[in-house]
Write a protein that holds these residues in place. Structure first.
Motif, PDB file in Angstrom:
ATOM      1  N   MET A   1     -49.846 -25.255 -16.290  1.00 19.65           N
ATOM      2  CA  MET A   1     -49.191 -26.502 -16.674  1.00 19.65           C
ATOM      3  C   MET A   1     -47.776 -26.179 -17.157  1.00 19.65           C
ATOM      4  N   SER A   2     -46.803 -26.895 -16.646  1.00 22.07           N
ATOM      5  CA  SER A   2     -45.429 -26.625 -17.055  1.00 22.07           C
ATOM      6  C   SER A   2     -45.064 -27.502 -18.255  1.00 22.07           C
ATOM      7  N   ARG A   3     -44.235 -26.956 -19.081  1.00 19.30           N
ATOM      8  CA  ARG A   3     -43.773 -27.647 -20.275  1.00 19.30           C
ATOM      9  C   ARG A   3     -42.320 -28.044 -20.057  1.00 19.30           C
ATOM     10  N   GLU A   4     -41.949 -29.248 -20.514  1.00 20.68           N
ATOM     11  CA  GLU A   4     -40.580 -29.717 -20.378  1.00 20.68           C
ATOM     12  C   GLU A   4     -40.005 -30.036 -21.745  1.00 20.68           C
ATOM     13  N   ILE A   5     -38.708 -29.891 -21.859  1.00 19.61           N
ATOM     14  CA  ILE A   5     -38.015 -30.268 -23.089  1.00 19.61           C
ATOM     15  C   ILE A   5     -37.748 -31.760 -23.035  1.00 19.61           C
ATOM     16  N   ASP A   6     -38.165 -32.472 -24.039  1.00 20.65           N
ATOM     17  CA  ASP A   6     -38.024 -33.924 -24.101  1.00 20.65           C
ATOM     18  C   ASP A   6     -36.673 -34.282 -24.741  1.00 20.65           C
ATOM     19  N   TYR A   7     -35.611 -34.163 -23.954  1.00 22.07           N
ATOM     20  CA  TYR A   7     -34.266 -34.384 -24.473  1.00 22.07           C
ATOM     21  C   TYR A   7     -34.065 -35.809 -24.980  1.00 22.07           C
ATOM     22  N   GLY A   8     -34.665 -36.777 -24.325  1.00 20.66           N
ATOM     23  CA  GLY A   8     -34.492 -38.175 -24.752  1.00 20.66           C
ATOM     24  C   GLY A   8     -34.965 -38.406 -26.170  1.00 20.66           C
ATOM     25  N   ASN A   9     -36.184 -37.978 -26.472  1.00 22.55           N
ATOM     26  CA  ASN A   9     -36.703 -38.165 -27.828  1.00 22.55           C
ATOM     27  C   ASN A   9     -35.982 -37.284 -28.836  1.00 22.55           C
ATOM     28  N   LEU A  10     -35.563 -36.090 -28.424  1.00 20.44           N
ATOM     29  CA  LEU A  10     -34.778 -35.237 -29.322  1.00 20.44           C
ATOM     30  C   LEU A  10     -33.456 -35.912 -29.671  1.00 20.44           C
ATOM     31  N   MET A  11     -32.838 -36.557 -28.684  1.00 24.85           N
ATOM     32  CA  MET A  11     -31.584 -37.268 -28.921  1.00 24.85           C
ATOM     33  C   MET A  11     -31.806 -38.459 -29.855  1.00 24.85           C
ATOM     34  N   HIS A  12     -32.869 -39.216 -29.621  1.00 20.36           N
ATOM     35  CA  HIS A  12     -33.191 -40.338 -30.511  1.00 20.36           C
ATOM     36  C   HIS A  12     -33.347 -39.851 -31.950  1.00 20.36           C
ATOM     37  N   ASP A  13     -34.099 -38.778 -32.142  1.00 21.14           N
ATOM     38  CA  ASP A  13     -34.314 -38.232 -33.485  1.00 21.14           C
ATOM     39  C   ASP A  13     -32.998 -37.822 -34.132  1.00 21.14           C
ATOM     40  N   ALA A  14     -32.136 -37.168 -33.366  1.00 22.64           N
ATOM     41  CA  ALA A  14     -30.842 -36.734 -33.896  1.00 22.64           C
ATOM     42  C   ALA A  14     -29.969 -37.927 -34.271  1.00 22.64           C
ATOM     43  N   MET A  15     -29.950 -38.948 -33.421  1.00 21.74           N
ATOM     44  CA  MET A  15     -29.138 -40.135 -33.689  1.00 21.74           C
ATOM     45  C   MET A  15     -29.655 -40.884 -34.915  1.00 21.74           C
ATOM     46  N   ARG A  16     -30.973 -40.982 -35.046  1.00 22.62           N
ATOM     47  CA  ARG A  16     -31.533 -41.652 -36.220  1.00 22.62           C
ATOM     48  C   ARG A  16     -31.281 -40.831 -37.480  1.00 22.62           C
ATOM     49  N   GLY A  17     -31.292 -39.516 -37.349  1.00 18.85           N
ATOM     50  CA  GLY A  17     -30.950 -38.651 -38.476  1.00 18.85           C
ATOM     51  C   GLY A  17     -29.510 -38.847 -38.918  1.00 18.85           C
ATOM     52  N   LEU A  18     -28.616 -39.049 -37.952  1.00 18.55           N
ATOM     53  CA  LEU A  18     -27.220 -39.315 -38.267  1.00 18.55           C
ATOM     54  C   LEU A  18     -27.091 -40.631 -39.042  1.00 18.55           C
ATOM     55  N   ILE A  19     -27.774 -41.670 -38.575  1.00 20.15           N
ATOM     56  CA  ILE A  19     -27.744 -42.959 -39.278  1.00 20.15           C
ATOM     57  C   ILE A  19     -28.259 -42.784 -40.699  1.00 20.15           C
ATOM     58  N   ARG A  20     -29.349 -42.057 -40.863  1.00 18.42           N
ATOM     59  CA  ARG A  20     -29.928 -41.819 -42.193  1.00 18.42           C
ATOM     60  C   ARG A  20     -28.909 -41.131 -43.101  1.00 18.42           C
ATOM     61  N   LYS A  21     -28.231 -40.094 -42.593  1.00 14.76           N
ATOM     62  CA  LYS A  21     -27.244 -39.365 -43.404  1.00 14.76           C
ATOM     63  C   LYS A  21     -26.079 -40.264 -43.793  1.00 14.76           C
TER      64      LYS A  21
END
Length: 161
Positions: A1-21
């Motif tokens: 089974m291949s694993r993929e990096i979920d860039y979309g959700n990582l980006m969402h998390d980073a953007m929401r972290g920016l809003i929080r800060k």
């Protein structure tokens, strides 16, 4: 089974972290200079808290403006609460970060937009997230500011391509 990096959700998390800060800094020190925020959020999100008359008036989404008058800004890990003025009536709101659809600071032509699929299941999100570029932002911000001045509400359509 291949694993993929979920860039979309990582980006969402980073953007929401920016809003929080940003909101943590504003809660501690206040809004600097001409900074102010247009925050569009999904009023039907299960964790969003707003007065019944507001959710009745804005059953899908609404845009709030944090600028001259806001009170009781409390920033948490999952969302923030703030009291805003609606027609000379202070109303408390709780906005989960994952209910936010757009976050715009027109004073510096900065904006974030979260694309979400319509779904009854809040665990399912579209993987796309994008930051507004300086080239796109001025026109969209101008439209948003005009509408906000007229009615204190900005339609999400003004941010869509």
């Amino acid at each position: 089974m291949s694993r993929e990096i979920d860039y979309g959700n990582l980006m969402h998390d980073a953007m929401r972290g920016l809003i929080r800060k940003v909101l943590l800094d504003v809660a501690e020190r206040g809004l600097p200079g001409n900074h102010h925020f247009f925050i569009t959020f999904d009023t039907s999100h299960p964790d969003a808290e707003l007065a019944d008359w507001l959710s009745d008036r804005y059953p899908g989404e609404m845009t709030v403006v944090m600028q001259h008058w806001y009170d009781n800004l409390e920033v948490g890990d999952e969302g923030f609460s703030v009291t805003l003025n609606f027609g000379d009536a202070p109303e408390p709101l709780y906005i989960p970060y994952d209910a936010i659809r757009t976050f715009v600071d027109p004073s510096v032509e900065f904006g974030l937009r979260f694309e979400q699929q319509e779904s009854d299941d809040w665990d399912v999100e579209d993987d796309s997230a994008e930051a507004e570029t300086p080239k796109e932002a001025p026109r969209k911000l101008e439209l948003a500011e005009k509408k906000a001045k007229d009615a204190e509400i900005v339609s999400l359509d003004s941010f869509r391509k």
